[in-house]
Write an enzyme that holds these catalytic residues in place. Sequence first.
Site, mmCIF file in Angstrom:
data_model
loop_
_atom_site.group_PDB
_atom_site.id
_atom_site.type_symbol
_atom_site.label_atom_id
_atom_site.label_comp_id
_atom_site.label_asym_id
_atom_site.label_seq_id
_atom_site.Cartn_x
_atom_site.Cartn_y
_atom_site.Cartn_z
ATOM 1 N N CYS A 1 -3.811 -6.912 -3.828
ATOM 2 C CA CYS A 1 -4.951 -6.150 -4.561
ATOM 3 C C CYS A 1 -5.466 -6.562 -5.883
ATOM 4 C CB CYS A 1 -4.533 -4.806 -4.583
ATOM 5 S SG CYS A 1 -4.579 -3.980 -2.866
ATOM 6 N N HIS B 1 -8.455 -0.222 -9.845
ATOM 7 C CA HIS B 1 -8.454 -0.563 -8.370
ATOM 8 C C HIS B 1 -8.501 0.496 -7.662
ATOM 9 C CE1 HIS B 1 -7.253 -1.683 -4.554
ATOM 10 N NE2 HIS B 1 -5.887 -1.445 -4.376
ATOM 11 N N ASN C 1 -10.169 1.540 0.178
ATOM 12 C CA ASN C 1 -9.688 0.492 -0.688
ATOM 13 C C ASN C 1 -10.141 -0.864 -0.144
ATOM 14 O OD1 ASN C 1 -7.901 -1.192 -1.562
ATOM 15 N ND2 ASN C 1 -6.267 0.471 -1.775
#
Lengths: 329, 329
Positions: free
Chosen positions: B115, B256, B286
Amino acid sequence: MNRKVKIVGMGSYLPKRLIESTEIDKMIGAESGWSEKKSGVKQRYFVSDETATYMGAKAANKAVENAGLCLSDIDCIISASGTNEQAIPCNASLIQKHLGLQSSGIPCFDVNSTCLSFVSALDMVSYAVDAGKYEKVLIVSSEISSVGLNWKQRESSILFGDGAVAVVLSAANNTSKILSSHMETYSEGAHLSEIRGGGTKLHPRIYSEQTAEEFLFDMDGRAIFKLSYKLLPDFLDRLFKGTGLTIADINMVIPHQASASAMKIIRKKLGVKEERFMNIIDRYGNMIAASIPLALHEAVIQGRIKRGDTILLLGTSAGLSIGGILLEY
Amino acid sequence: MNRKVKIVGMGSYLPKRLIESTEIDKMIGAESGWSEKKSGVKQRYFVSDETATYMGAKAANKAVENAGLCLSDIDCIISASGTNEQAIPCNASLIQKHLGLQSSGIPCFDVNSTCLSFVSALDMVSYAVDAGKYEKVLIVSSEISSVGLNWKQRESSILFGDGAVAVVLSAANNTSKILSSHMETYSEGAHLSEIRGGGTKLHPRIYSEQTAEEFLFDMDGRAIFKLSYKLLPDFLDRLFKGTGLTIADINMVIPHQASASAMKIIRKKLGVKEERFMNIIDRYGNMIAASIPLALHEAVIQGRIKRGDTILLLGTSAGLSIGGILLEY
């Protein structure tokens, strides 16, 4: 553009299982001696119980020891491999864990340009080291090719080996530097060497007897060589540009160990004698991104490179890319 | 350590197929409204016929146009994604091909820290741009999470979306710079979020009904959050160190988009009001490494960021890593 960096330690790990080419001949039903004659590979190592990040950590420990350092001196870990151990997370984290550095906080990430991954990682991080961001970087190339070979595609499968190599890159003072680096990617050749499956396009769930080859390495060696050979002269001009050097100034060429026949033709094209061109493919095969650092490590061990020598790292990779680094060792 | 770089263009591509959370509820046999309430995700996009590198190229074209540039101005392409389209070659080459740049020679490689891949790539290449190696770099995060979700593991599967974001990074003069960057990896958490299969450890050939879950995403969200939350204060101290800045100086935090609940707690821990904390998870889920650049892009589109603002990119990733960049936009 110069970057003051120095390779201060190197280490490797080779799998326990040594495979002679005669064993490969039997496996693929070829006449004894065929695969060695065809590929120039006498032997290579294949993993048995080793994983890529286990091997990477073993090589890393040796590299750090070789540098006269402790693991606590390392401030960045980069995995520079063309193959991944798991889909998630990146290899570098798993290597950190094998090193017992799980609570260290040392930053970990992966760089991947297939067989040029080591060259790309060394090039990229050298700017950060030169700028003072990191002082001692561990670059680890650990590859398991054996699991993905297609033994029905003889010409490619007989070439490859497994193993890991690690390098400690340090900030340097006056001696040792990268003199130039250059990479070019021509994706017209992107599908000349590939494993189409295993990612998000062809998920493992579609694996079957019918789709099996989608999950194995597929290479058109002849087309890759033809394209690479055509690109080489202009590429080298751009790599050497501004350095004041020519190929005659290079003490040792460290090529990617793609195949014995390709390396022979490339060496002649460069106009370099055998003693200035590391060739270790007969003992290890093509170890993907680990080939270039292993050849460099062997050159140092064999005393064929000494401090201050001018070295050319040079290779091609799936992509299709051609890349190189000129460095003062 | 300052690096004179500027984000001069951004673009995104979202898959054609929009998936409402009520559809997810039906699929997993939950009460209508359950997944939105649990995850904070109202909708997300899932690919139908799109591939990751196709989406990446679409986003890249928009980013280059947004920057007022042509593709021929680009001198490096980095894929910064946590997922790969194929096992070999790297995504960046395949993106180059979709862009019609197959004969351009523009260097292509991938950077992966799951990520945090965008943050890692931006950080690493900024040194090369600052040093004059590259002038206009295309960083592309393109993710397909949907193919790897385990719908039996509700807490993780309801969170994710697919899509691509691209950023053009340019050398800058006086305005726009990276002020600081920092990353820490704690592999004690390496197995808290992972896909164990698909690489060299568990090759797709072992795929079966029994092993299917090895090839799907597995996450212990609670444990990840606990570890991240513990690490955050010291991490931030180190990221801000030497900049003379504190969190109060940040015009916009771009986190994030891990999960709505985690983001809420992190925002409160930072002591930042909602208007200074980009939260787009309700519309996109996400999107792995694409989440941070998408939130940045949205902030610019919505006029919530202007040139000269001080921005904090901040996230955690599988590995487990925590990373951030402080930049003057």
